[in-house]
Design an enzyme around this catalytic site. Structure first.
Site, PDB file in Angstrom:
ATOM      1  N   ARG A  67      28.157  28.577  35.682  1.00  0.00           N
ATOM      2  CA  ARG A  67      28.384  29.899  35.116  1.00  0.00           C
ATOM      3  C   ARG A  67      28.523  29.774  33.603  1.00  0.00           C
ATOM      4  O   ARG A  67      29.395  29.037  33.114  1.00  0.00           O
ATOM      5  CB  ARG A  67      29.664  30.513  35.707  1.00  0.00           C
ATOM      6  CG  ARG A  67      29.994  31.864  35.089  1.00  0.00           C
ATOM      7  CD  ARG A  67      31.299  32.449  35.592  1.00  0.00           C
ATOM      8  NE  ARG A  67      31.587  33.619  34.777  1.00  0.00           N
ATOM      9  CZ  ARG A  67      32.764  33.902  34.228  1.00  0.00           C
ATOM     10  NH1 ARG A  67      33.803  33.109  34.418  1.00  0.00           N
ATOM     11  NH2 ARG A  67      32.922  34.980  33.494  1.00  0.00           N
ATOM     12  N   HIS A 111      31.059  37.853  27.242  1.00  0.00           N
ATOM     13  CA  HIS A 111      32.310  37.103  27.311  1.00  0.00           C
ATOM     14  C   HIS A 111      33.019  37.228  25.958  1.00  0.00           C
ATOM     15  O   HIS A 111      33.202  36.242  25.248  1.00  0.00           O
ATOM     16  CB  HIS A 111      32.045  35.641  27.678  1.00  0.00           C
ATOM     17  CG  HIS A 111      33.247  34.908  28.190  1.00  0.00           C
ATOM     18  ND1 HIS A 111      33.262  34.222  29.395  1.00  0.00           N
ATOM     19  CD2 HIS A 111      34.488  34.755  27.672  1.00  0.00           C
ATOM     20  CE1 HIS A 111      34.446  33.667  29.579  1.00  0.00           C
ATOM     21  NE2 HIS A 111      35.215  33.981  28.535  1.00  0.00           N
ATOM     22  N   GLU A 156      36.448  39.454  32.077  1.00  0.00           N
ATOM     23  CA  GLU A 156      37.820  39.848  31.756  1.00  0.00           C
ATOM     24  C   GLU A 156      37.918  40.972  30.738  1.00  0.00           C
ATOM     25  O   GLU A 156      38.420  40.785  29.606  1.00  0.00           O
ATOM     26  CB  GLU A 156      38.616  38.624  31.277  1.00  0.00           C
ATOM     27  CG  GLU A 156      38.711  37.536  32.320  1.00  0.00           C
ATOM     28  CD  GLU A 156      39.562  36.352  31.893  1.00  0.00           C
ATOM     29  OE1 GLU A 156      39.965  35.583  32.776  1.00  0.00           O
ATOM     30  OE2 GLU A 156      39.834  36.212  30.689  1.00  0.00           O
ATOM     31  N   ASN A 281      39.031  35.678  38.354  1.00  0.00           N
ATOM     32  CA  ASN A 281      39.562  34.689  37.426  1.00  0.00           C
ATOM     33  C   ASN A 281      41.067  34.630  37.641  1.00  0.00           C
ATOM     34  O   ASN A 281      41.778  35.578  37.310  1.00  0.00           O
ATOM     35  CB  ASN A 281      39.258  35.066  35.977  1.00  0.00           C
ATOM     36  CG  ASN A 281      37.780  35.004  35.648  1.00  0.00           C
ATOM     37  OD1 ASN A 281      36.931  34.781  36.514  1.00  0.00           O
ATOM     38  ND2 ASN A 281      37.457  35.206  34.386  1.00  0.00           N
ATOM     39  N   TYR A 283      44.741  32.359  37.242  1.00  0.00           N
ATOM     40  CA  TYR A 283      45.460  31.244  36.641  1.00  0.00           C
ATOM     41  C   TYR A 283      46.929  31.178  37.054  1.00  0.00           C
ATOM     42  O   TYR A 283      47.474  30.108  37.265  1.00  0.00           O
ATOM     43  CB  TYR A 283      45.361  31.317  35.113  1.00  0.00           C
ATOM     44  CG  TYR A 283      43.963  31.037  34.613  1.00  0.00           C
ATOM     45  CD1 TYR A 283      43.503  29.735  34.481  1.00  0.00           C
ATOM     46  CD2 TYR A 283      43.090  32.077  34.309  1.00  0.00           C
ATOM     47  CE1 TYR A 283      42.212  29.469  34.040  1.00  0.00           C
ATOM     48  CE2 TYR A 283      41.797  31.822  33.868  1.00  0.00           C
ATOM     49  CZ  TYR A 283      41.365  30.516  33.737  1.00  0.00           C
ATOM     50  OH  TYR A 283      40.090  30.260  33.311  1.00  0.00           O
ATOM     51  N   GLU A 341      36.720  31.797  37.751  1.00  0.00           N
ATOM     52  CA  GLU A 341      37.482  30.880  36.888  1.00  0.00           C
ATOM     53  C   GLU A 341      38.760  30.486  37.596  1.00  0.00           C
ATOM     54  O   GLU A 341      39.450  31.334  38.169  1.00  0.00           O
ATOM     55  CB  GLU A 341      37.856  31.518  35.542  1.00  0.00           C
ATOM     56  CG  GLU A 341      36.727  31.679  34.552  1.00  0.00           C
ATOM     57  CD  GLU A 341      37.208  32.228  33.206  1.00  0.00           C
ATOM     58  OE1 GLU A 341      38.394  32.020  32.851  1.00  0.00           O
ATOM     59  OE2 GLU A 341      36.407  32.877  32.525  1.00  0.00           O
TER      60      GLU A 341
END
Length: 432
Positions: A67, A111, A156, A281, A283, A341
């Site tokens: 990606r 991005h 995002e 994504n 985290y 991600e």
């Protein structure tokens, strides 16, 4: 499907080479005091010149897919109009190089690096940004769509809108809530318009977007904490995902803020243009308590001292990814989910030619286990992209934080696969 991910401004470098125009991140990073140590993406990992070496690393790592994002201003130096063919040639070569190595290209169209030339016209704060983005999308898909079938419109949008236009620590550094709300809408409108363009241009396209999804838990079951957590969930997740799935903007957050974006007739329908997958994504999670002194949501994050954290001071909590995947299936029923991600930063050191990042390996093991448990229970998650392939320019943190599977010496630009890269290589081989 197992892959790794990067972003153009974070790795490409070659900022002033072969006709590339500046992006908002070029200008922002060159503004004193905006990034750690004044770091910029001028050179980054020099992927623009070292792409073949990097593709060979992906092949060695057994990646199924890669990606990556397109630098809009490398292709359109003025944002619209004149095409820079040298920029297009780079992405043509990159895609061909992936296919020659059996690696499936997954393109992210935006991005965060909007062309700076568009700022004179209002940039992301101008509703025509969505139209400009659709025009750019048309050119990219016309050129690459014969070989690229997997497309992400945005990465995002929360970060572009909330961090770039409300908190101001991302490019372009604006601090205005109403502007941020409008920017969020323009981004989502651009997503919808670009989705329609890709559908028309690329045969057998698979289209989605990659969302920063930070799940929220209330610090207690008190009414105040539960309300604060609910509003934080609207800010973190529902504001950006609800409109894509035809639910409009969350009314509870609109009422709390006392303002809304400027939405015109028919635009919510465009935003809700059907997609094929949702990119996740993930985290960390947030534990939220009520805080009357917070003027935005009346909420604050509560540190969890019993939980381990990464070098970003982010809590490690893989179980929240498992719960998030089930929640997305329940609330939105996407056709497919992909982890676009997931990764962690650590204070990596090269010792005798090796990087023993055992903490990163443990992070991947725990989070992939959470993904596979959800998949085995019927959640349609069909792929995982580790963040990131390479250590890189980490936005406002400059080069102080390392997320890569591959260590990059920023002086010599030497690549050194870390223990995590060897682990991922073996893991993928076993998975096959």
């Amino acid at each position: 499907m197992w892959g790794a991910a990067t972003a153009a401004y974070q790795i490409e470098g070659a900022a002033n080479i072969d006709g590339r125009g500046p992006s908002i991140w070029d200008v922002f990073s060159h503004t004193p005091g905006k990034t750690f140590n004044g770091d910029t993406g001028d050179v980054a990992c020099d992927h623009y010149h070292r792409w073949q070496e990097d593709l060979d690393l992906m092949s060695w790592m057994n990646l199924d897919a890669y990606r990556f994002s397109i630098s809009w201003s490398r292709v359109f130096p003025e944002g619209v109009g004149r095409i820079n063919n040298k920029g297009l040639d780079f992405y043509n070569k990159l895609v061909d190089g992936m296919l020659e190595r059996g690696i499936d290209p997954w393109v992210t169209l935006f991005h965060w690096d909007s062309p700076y030339a568009l700022e004179s016209r209002g940039g992301l704060a101008h509703r025509d940004w969505a139209k400009w983005f659709a025009e750019y999308t048309h050119v990219i898909t016309e050129v690459l769509g014969d070989r690229v079938k997997n497309w992400m419109t945005l990465n995002e949008p929360l970060c572009s809108a909330w961090f770039g236009y409300y908190k101001g620590f991302f490019a372009p550094g604006v601090q205005n809530l109403q502007t941020a709300l409008n920017v969020s809408h323009h981004l989502l409108l651009g997503h919808g318009m670009a989705t329609q363009v890709i559908r028309e241009t690329v045969k057998d396209a698979r289209i989605g977007t990659a969302m920063s999804l930070t799940p929220v838990e209330a610090a207690s079951q008190s009414d105040d904490d539960v309300i604060a957590a609910r509003l934080s969930d609207a800010w973190n997740i529902r504001w950006f995902v609800d409109p894509i799935y035809g639910k409009g903007y969350p009314q509870d957050l609109i009422e709390k803020l006392g303002m809304r974006p400027d939405v015109r007739d028919g635009e919510l329908e465009i935003i809700a243009t059907p997609t094929d997958f949702l990119g996740v994504n993930y985290y960390f999670r947030e534990v939220i308590a009520s805080d009357p002194t917070d003027t935005l949501l009346g909420a604050r994050g509560v540190a969890q001292p019993q939980s381990p954290v990464t070098a970003m001071d982010w809590e490690i909590h893989a179980e929240s990814l498992y719960k998030l995947l089930h929640r997305l299936q329940r609330d939105y029923a996407p056709k497919q989910l992909f982890i676009t991600e997931n990764g962690s930063a650590w204070n990596d050191q090269v010792v005798r030619g090796e990087v023993h990042d055992k903490s990163r390996v443990r992070y991947f093991e725990e989070h992939i286990d959470a993904v596979m448990r959800a998949r085995n229970e019927g959640v349609p998650v069909d792929g995982y992209f580790a963040w990131s392939l390479l250590d890189n320019f980490e936005w406002g943190f400059g080069y102080s934080k390392r997320f890569g599977l591959v260590h990059v010496d920023y002086d010599s630009l030497k690549r050194t696969p870390k223990l995590s890269a060897h682990w991922y290589r073996d893991f993928i081989q076993q998975a096959r």
